[in-house]
Design a protein around this motif. Sequence first.
Motif, short mmCIF file in Angstrom:
data_model
loop_
_atom_site.label_atom_id
_atom_site.label_comp_id
_atom_site.label_asym_id
_atom_site.label_seq_id
_atom_site.Cartn_x
_atom_site.Cartn_y
_atom_site.Cartn_z
N PRO A 25 -3.37 -12.86 15.94
CA PRO A 25 -2.30 -11.96 15.53
C PRO A 25 -2.01 -12.02 14.02
O PRO A 25 -1.71 -10.99 13.41
CB PRO A 25 -1.08 -12.40 16.34
CG PRO A 25 -1.47 -13.62 17.07
CD PRO A 25 -2.94 -13.79 16.96
N LEU A 26 -2.14 -13.18 13.41
CA LEU A 26 -1.93 -13.26 11.96
C LEU A 26 -2.99 -12.47 11.23
O LEU A 26 -2.69 -11.72 10.30
CB LEU A 26 -1.90 -14.71 11.49
CG LEU A 26 -1.70 -14.90 9.99
CD1 LEU A 26 -0.42 -14.20 9.50
CD2 LEU A 26 -1.65 -16.38 9.63
N ALA A 27 -4.25 -12.60 11.63
CA ALA A 27 -5.33 -11.84 11.01
C ALA A 27 -5.10 -10.34 11.17
O ALA A 27 -5.30 -9.57 10.22
CB ALA A 27 -6.68 -12.25 11.61
N GLN A 28 -4.67 -9.92 12.35
CA GLN A 28 -4.41 -8.50 12.58
C GLN A 28 -3.29 -7.99 11.68
O GLN A 28 -3.40 -6.90 11.10
CB GLN A 28 -4.04 -8.27 14.05
CG GLN A 28 -5.19 -8.46 15.00
CD GLN A 28 -4.76 -8.45 16.46
OE1 GLN A 28 -3.61 -8.71 16.79
NE2 GLN A 28 -5.70 -8.14 17.33
N HIS A 29 -2.24 -8.77 11.54
CA HIS A 29 -1.12 -8.34 10.69
C HIS A 29 -1.49 -8.38 9.21
O HIS A 29 -1.04 -7.53 8.44
CB HIS A 29 0.13 -9.18 10.99
CG HIS A 29 0.82 -8.75 12.23
ND1 HIS A 29 0.45 -9.21 13.48
CD2 HIS A 29 1.84 -7.90 12.43
CE1 HIS A 29 1.23 -8.64 14.39
NE2 HIS A 29 2.07 -7.84 13.77
N LEU A 30 -2.31 -9.34 8.80
CA LEU A 30 -2.78 -9.36 7.42
C LEU A 30 -3.59 -8.11 7.12
O LEU A 30 -3.38 -7.45 6.09
CB LEU A 30 -3.64 -10.60 7.15
CG LEU A 30 -2.91 -11.90 6.88
CD1 LEU A 30 -3.86 -13.08 6.94
CD2 LEU A 30 -2.20 -11.85 5.54
N ALA A 31 -4.51 -7.77 8.00
CA ALA A 31 -5.35 -6.59 7.79
C ALA A 31 -4.51 -5.32 7.75
O ALA A 31 -4.71 -4.45 6.89
CB ALA A 31 -6.41 -6.50 8.88
N ARG A 32 -3.56 -5.21 8.67
CA ARG A 32 -2.70 -4.02 8.73
C ARG A 32 -1.84 -3.92 7.47
O ARG A 32 -1.71 -2.85 6.88
CB ARG A 32 -1.83 -4.09 9.98
CG ARG A 32 -1.21 -2.78 10.37
CD ARG A 32 -0.49 -2.85 11.71
NE ARG A 32 -1.39 -3.26 12.78
CZ ARG A 32 -1.11 -4.23 13.65
NH1 ARG A 32 0.03 -4.87 13.61
NH2 ARG A 32 -1.97 -4.55 14.59
N ALA A 33 -1.25 -5.03 7.05
CA ALA A 33 -0.35 -5.02 5.89
C ALA A 33 -1.10 -4.80 4.59
O ALA A 33 -0.58 -4.17 3.67
CB ALA A 33 0.44 -6.33 5.82
N ALA A 34 -2.33 -5.29 4.50
CA ALA A 34 -3.11 -5.12 3.27
C ALA A 34 -3.49 -3.66 3.07
O ALA A 34 -3.59 -3.20 1.93
CB ALA A 34 -4.36 -5.99 3.31
#
Length: 79
Positions: free
Chosen positions: A50-59
């Motif tokens: 979930p952290l990787a998904q949110h990093l990708a989405r936010a970037a």
Amino acid sequence: MSNSENSGTPRAAAVFFEQVAAQILEQHAHALPDLRELVIILPNYHVAVPLAQHLARAANLPVLLLPQMVTLNDWAESV
């Protein structure tokens, strides 16, 4: 409690991951899109996806090279 958009993450957790991702990206904006030099200490590996998904989405970039994500024990063994 409802799930956030298709991630399966409960909303309170999603808000937390959104805030963490935003903070990481803000503090390391100079390194984008390559965050491989960062080491993020996780409480367990269940939070990595979930952290990787949110990093990708936010970037919001075409590509993002993710930081290293390890638990404290695994990180300590590697240094």
